[in-house]
Design an enzyme around this catalytic site. Sequence first.
Site, mmCIF file in Angstrom:
data_model
loop_
_atom_site.group_PDB
_atom_site.id
_atom_site.type_symbol
_atom_site.label_atom_id
_atom_site.label_comp_id
_atom_site.label_asym_id
_atom_site.label_seq_id
_atom_site.Cartn_x
_atom_site.Cartn_y
_atom_site.Cartn_z
ATOM 1 N N LYS A 1 10.677 0.358 59.263
ATOM 2 C CA LYS A 1 9.901 0.370 59.417
ATOM 3 C C LYS A 1 8.180 1.029 59.233
ATOM 4 C CE LYS A 1 11.435 -4.278 59.259
ATOM 5 N NZ LYS A 1 12.990 -3.797 60.375
ATOM 6 N N CYS B 1 16.223 -11.189 63.087
ATOM 7 C CA CYS B 1 16.863 -10.416 61.496
ATOM 8 C C CYS B 1 18.407 -11.582 62.458
ATOM 9 C CB CYS B 1 17.639 -9.309 61.156
ATOM 10 S SG CYS B 1 18.461 -8.265 62.390
HETATM 11 C C1 SAM Z 1 15.368 -5.056 65.314
HETATM 12 S S1 SAM Z 1 15.548 -2.953 65.674
HETATM 13 C C2 SAM Z 1 13.922 -1.735 65.153
HETATM 14 C C3 SAM Z 1 14.367 -1.471 63.871
HETATM 15 C C4 SAM Z 1 13.110 -0.451 63.559
HETATM 16 N N1 SAM Z 1 11.595 -1.890 63.507
HETATM 17 C C5 SAM Z 1 13.143 0.058 61.984
HETATM 18 O O1 SAM Z 1 13.026 -1.228 60.902
HETATM 19 O O2 SAM Z 1 13.995 0.428 61.486
HETATM 20 C C6 SAM Z 1 14.916 -3.380 67.657
HETATM 21 C C7 SAM Z 1 14.287 -2.542 68.485
HETATM 22 O O3 SAM Z 1 13.786 -2.932 69.869
HETATM 23 C C8 SAM Z 1 13.981 -2.397 71.171
HETATM 24 N N2 SAM Z 1 13.647 -2.256 72.294
HETATM 25 C C9 SAM Z 1 14.927 -3.179 73.092
HETATM 26 N N3 SAM Z 1 14.394 -3.155 74.158
HETATM 27 C C10 SAM Z 1 13.142 -2.873 73.539
HETATM 28 C C11 SAM Z 1 11.980 -3.090 74.810
HETATM 29 N N4 SAM Z 1 11.312 -3.588 75.653
HETATM 30 N N5 SAM Z 1 10.035 -2.394 74.400
HETATM 31 C C12 SAM Z 1 10.421 -2.080 72.642
HETATM 32 N N6 SAM Z 1 11.066 -1.588 71.968
HETATM 33 C C13 SAM Z 1 12.625 -2.757 73.036
HETATM 34 C C14 SAM Z 1 15.826 -1.618 70.394
HETATM 35 O O4 SAM Z 1 15.928 -0.234 71.262
HETATM 36 C C15 SAM Z 1 15.864 -1.561 68.962
HETATM 37 O O5 SAM Z 1 15.578 0.167 68.671
#
Ligand code: SAM
Lengths: 142, 298
Positions: free
Chosen positions: B112, B225
């Site tokens: 994204k 998702c």
């Molecule tokens: C659904 S994935 C994101 C996918 C990404 N937006 C894409 O389109 O390629 C969720 C992400 O949230 C991150 N995440 C986990 N804990 C978090 C936190 N406390 N603050 C910010 N991001 C976090 C994870 O490392 C992971 O990469």
Amino acid sequence: MWWSRFGTPLSTFEGVSFYRKGRNVWAFSLPEIPDMRCESVGLRFMSVRGRVWKPTTYALQLFGRFATKNAVDLGPDQAEKFIAGEQQSLEADLEDGYVVVSHRGDVLGCGLYTRGELVSQLPKERRIVKEGIENCLSDGDS
Amino acid sequence: MDGLERYRGIVPEFERLIEAIVRPLPVTARINTLKTDRDRLLFRLREAKVPFQPFSWYSLGLKLDVEKPGNLIENLMGHIHVQEEISMVSPIILDPKPGERVLDLCAAPGSKTTQIASMMVNRGLLVANDPANTRVASLRSNCERAGAINVVVTRYDGRRFPSHEFDRVLVDAPCTGQGMARKDLSVLDRWSLKRSLGLQRLQRALLRRATDLAKPGGTVVYSTCTFAPEENEAVVSWVADQVERVRLEKVSIPGLESCPGLVEWDGSLFGDEMEKCIRYYPHQNDTGGFFVAKLIKE
Ligand SMILES: C[S@@+](CC[C@H](N)C(=O)[O-])C[C@H]1O[C@@H](n2cnc3c(N)ncnc32)[C@H](O)[C@@H]1O
């Protein structure tokens, strides 16, 4: 430097700023560098060792199409070798050193040209070896 | 498949969902307009005899009939980014403009982020944040391959992202990922109510922080998702209640079949406002599952 090596017009870099950190030069287009702990800012543009500088493949993919010299467009077989990371003999109007390598007008990345040999500088993890190529590098009319 | 049974009552044509979920996801990619344009890319693919079919609802999306899209030369050159079809929705709803200041709070691996950078035409500030060390490496390499030069990568815990004003913030939250079952069916077995509720706390805190970081008039988009209402409507309605001066805006994308957000679930009332959110189920558009909400700060 890019001007003298690649004949890239300065307008290519309109709105783009550069900064150097250690051996690397980064390119970015930002209204400001925000006041926070940054892992990286923009795109790694080139690395510098003494008087030698080497453009990154991603910088060439973005800005290399504006090159007017030291740029070469490969045929399908040559391009295949290049993206597999191989070295090949090539007769071309190039000065020794780093060159912009493209295929069908689109930049593939950075090559090193020395005495008629072209060595692919693609990052290892981006190389595509033959059996993996989905997109046959056709000439279009063949 | 037990993990899905709890949704029988809310999913239209539930049996079709069950059929769809075992079919692998189509291979899809997005055209990267920072490095090429649609005509040029489609011309290349045709010349190279790569079978493809453009999406009906989004001019930059393509279905590719290839096994390893990562091995396409167009991928090497950064002209396409392999990305699940339905995940292209959240940046479209975020609607970033060139020159704005935008934050992608949970950014890795950057599908994204790179879509947002292309919508911004590399102009303005795009902060791509993710605390996960290993995932940040792929975030960075995807941004470089995409030719995104207006991106700053940071590694904060999103709940404590430093104060700064943004025009738009995307929270593409960590979730139980049930909507990605077509990629990996085992996500369904790994689901538990406890995991959803654990993530809910994190998701609420992330979305709440995002609303702090948006400037007045700014937009916050929340997406996951997963199907679990605990991680979707229960997060959005909580934040809408807790934070003054935010309102929900109706989400819709012409050409994609969807369902409105849930007004209630399992005894909890979320309120009619939640119908402004959107749910996508895999059988509706032959994609993964997705949830999106759009909040406006007043
Ligand atoms: C659904 S994935 C994101 C996918 C990404 N937006 C894409 O389109 O390629 C969720 C992400 O949230 C991150 N995440 C986990 N804990 C978090 C936190 N406390 N603050 C910010 N991001 C976090 C994870 O490392 C992971 O990469």
